[in-house]
Design an enzyme around this catalytic site. Structure first.
Site, mmCIF file in Angstrom:
data_model
loop_
_atom_site.group_PDB
_atom_site.id
_atom_site.type_symbol
_atom_site.label_atom_id
_atom_site.label_comp_id
_atom_site.label_asym_id
_atom_site.label_seq_id
_atom_site.Cartn_x
_atom_site.Cartn_y
_atom_site.Cartn_z
ATOM 1 N N GLU A 56 -40.923 11.623 38.498
ATOM 2 C CA GLU A 56 -41.917 11.616 39.580
ATOM 3 C C GLU A 56 -43.304 11.918 39.020
ATOM 4 O O GLU A 56 -44.300 11.293 39.428
ATOM 5 C CB GLU A 56 -41.557 12.671 40.642
ATOM 6 C CG GLU A 56 -40.200 12.461 41.301
ATOM 7 C CD GLU A 56 -39.083 13.219 40.584
ATOM 8 O OE1 GLU A 56 -39.087 13.263 39.329
ATOM 9 O OE2 GLU A 56 -38.201 13.756 41.276
ATOM 10 N N ARG A 197 -33.707 12.981 17.696
ATOM 11 C CA ARG A 197 -34.248 12.303 18.872
ATOM 12 C C ARG A 197 -34.575 13.259 20.011
ATOM 13 O O ARG A 197 -35.511 13.044 20.768
ATOM 14 C CB ARG A 197 -33.240 11.257 19.342
ATOM 15 C CG ARG A 197 -33.650 10.520 20.576
ATOM 16 C CD ARG A 197 -32.695 9.404 20.872
ATOM 17 N NE ARG A 197 -31.323 9.874 20.974
ATOM 18 C CZ ARG A 197 -30.315 9.083 21.330
ATOM 19 N NH1 ARG A 197 -30.529 7.818 21.558
ATOM 20 N NH2 ARG A 197 -29.092 9.555 21.420
ATOM 21 N N ALA A 237 -8.714 11.813 18.022
ATOM 22 C CA ALA A 237 -8.628 11.670 19.473
ATOM 23 C C ALA A 237 -7.423 12.366 20.099
ATOM 24 O O ALA A 237 -7.464 12.738 21.279
ATOM 25 C CB ALA A 237 -8.600 10.190 19.839
HETATM 26 ZN ZN ZN Z 1 -38.587 17.264 38.802
#
Ligand code: ZN
Length: 297
Positions: A56, A197, A237
């Site tokens: 946002e 990263r 696994a």
């Molecule tokens: Zn937020």
């Protein structure tokens, strides 16, 4: 009801959110598009990394003064928690956004939900828009959050020597890591899927304790890992399969198998017991089967 322009913008927000896959953990990958009153896009953004602006905030910054009276379309409920930055619901209110269209309500929201706070401030809020499509990207994060362990994928190749890891340099192997946080190898060593990263200290992927499969995953979850890939053959696994902790397998089998004898000595023909076929396609000389645990084991 969401307008056609808002629904279309939500699909774009879903695509934006996917750009954060593999980098946002422990935060969710979220996308946001800002529409002006005519329904035209005036800003967009996605959350890239913990400690950086939320979707946002990115979209509002892009829209600038055009956010006044606009509609924000966001895949996950805006946060309502005062952390190191002010909550997104406050940023939306301060930007004088008139309406907020939300894909999925945040099950982790603290201090009450952002949607409720927005409504209390007089913002028009609609929730549940394209929730199933939003889940295509957010699903792993939601599942990891609910189970308090990373979502686990195990890719393997069925070969003459049994069930083995994907060869290094195989394009699918790289693609898988691009969308994941960490990789766990035989012996319990763990590395970031793509080292460096996440930024220093964002993920704590120190080698996992070997006491049980569940405790390995719990400690990686605490370290911020939400999507984990197993790198190895059957030996790596088995503990996770036996504990029912593998969420997805990707089984690769070489193409061009007409009139051939299958490999001998396999524990199962292709998928582990209880897994069902979700997808099958050709990828670079192999058929790749996506398997997931079926409802009935
Ligand atoms: Zn937020």
């Amino acid at each position: 009801m969401a307008a056609a322009a808002e629904v279309a913008a939500m699909r774009r927000a879903i695509a934006l959110s996917a750009a954060g896959l593999g980098t946002t953990s422990p935060n969710p990958p979220v996308g946001c598009v800002v529409l002006n009153p005519a329904g035209e896009m005036v800003g967009e953004g996605y959350h890239q990394r913990k400690g950086e602006a939320h979707a946002e905030g990115q979209a509002l910054a892009a829209a600038g003064p055009l956010a006044d009276g606009a509609t924000a379309v966001v895949t996950l409920e805006p946060c309502n928690h005062q952390g190191r930055t002010s909550p997104c619901r406050q940023a939306l209110i301060d930007a004088r956004v008139r309406r907020v269209v939300i894909g999925i309500i945040d099950p982790t929201s603290r201090d009450g939900g952002g949607a409720a706070a927005l409504r209390a401030a007089g913002v028009d809020v609609e929730t549940g828009v394209l929730a199933d499509e939003v889940r295509v990207v957010l699903g792993s994060w939601l599942a990891a959050t609910q189970r308090r362990r990373p979502v686990l994928t195990w890719p393997y190749v069925i070969s003459g020597s049994g069930i083995v890891a994907l060869p290094d340099g195989m394009e699918d192997s790289w693609r898988l890591r691009l969308n994941a946080d960490a990789v766990l190898r035989a012996g319990g060593s763990v590395t970031e899927a793509i080292p460096g990263r996440h930024g220093a200290g964002m993920l704590d992927v120190k080698d996992a304790p070997a006491d049980s499969a569940a405790s390995v995953l719990a400690s990686l979850y605490e370290g911020g890992v939400r999507r984990l890939v197993l790198d190895g053959g059957l030996e790596v696994a088995v503990p996770f399969l036996e504990a029912g902790l593998v969420d997805q397998v990707l089984a690769y089998i070489a193409e061009g198998r007409a009139s051939r004898r299958p490999e001998v000595g396999l524990p199962w023909p292709l998928l582990p017991p209880g897994f069902i076929v979700r997808d099958a396609r050709r990828v670079g000389g192999f058929v790749r089967l996506t398997g997931e645990p079926g409802k009935i084991r």
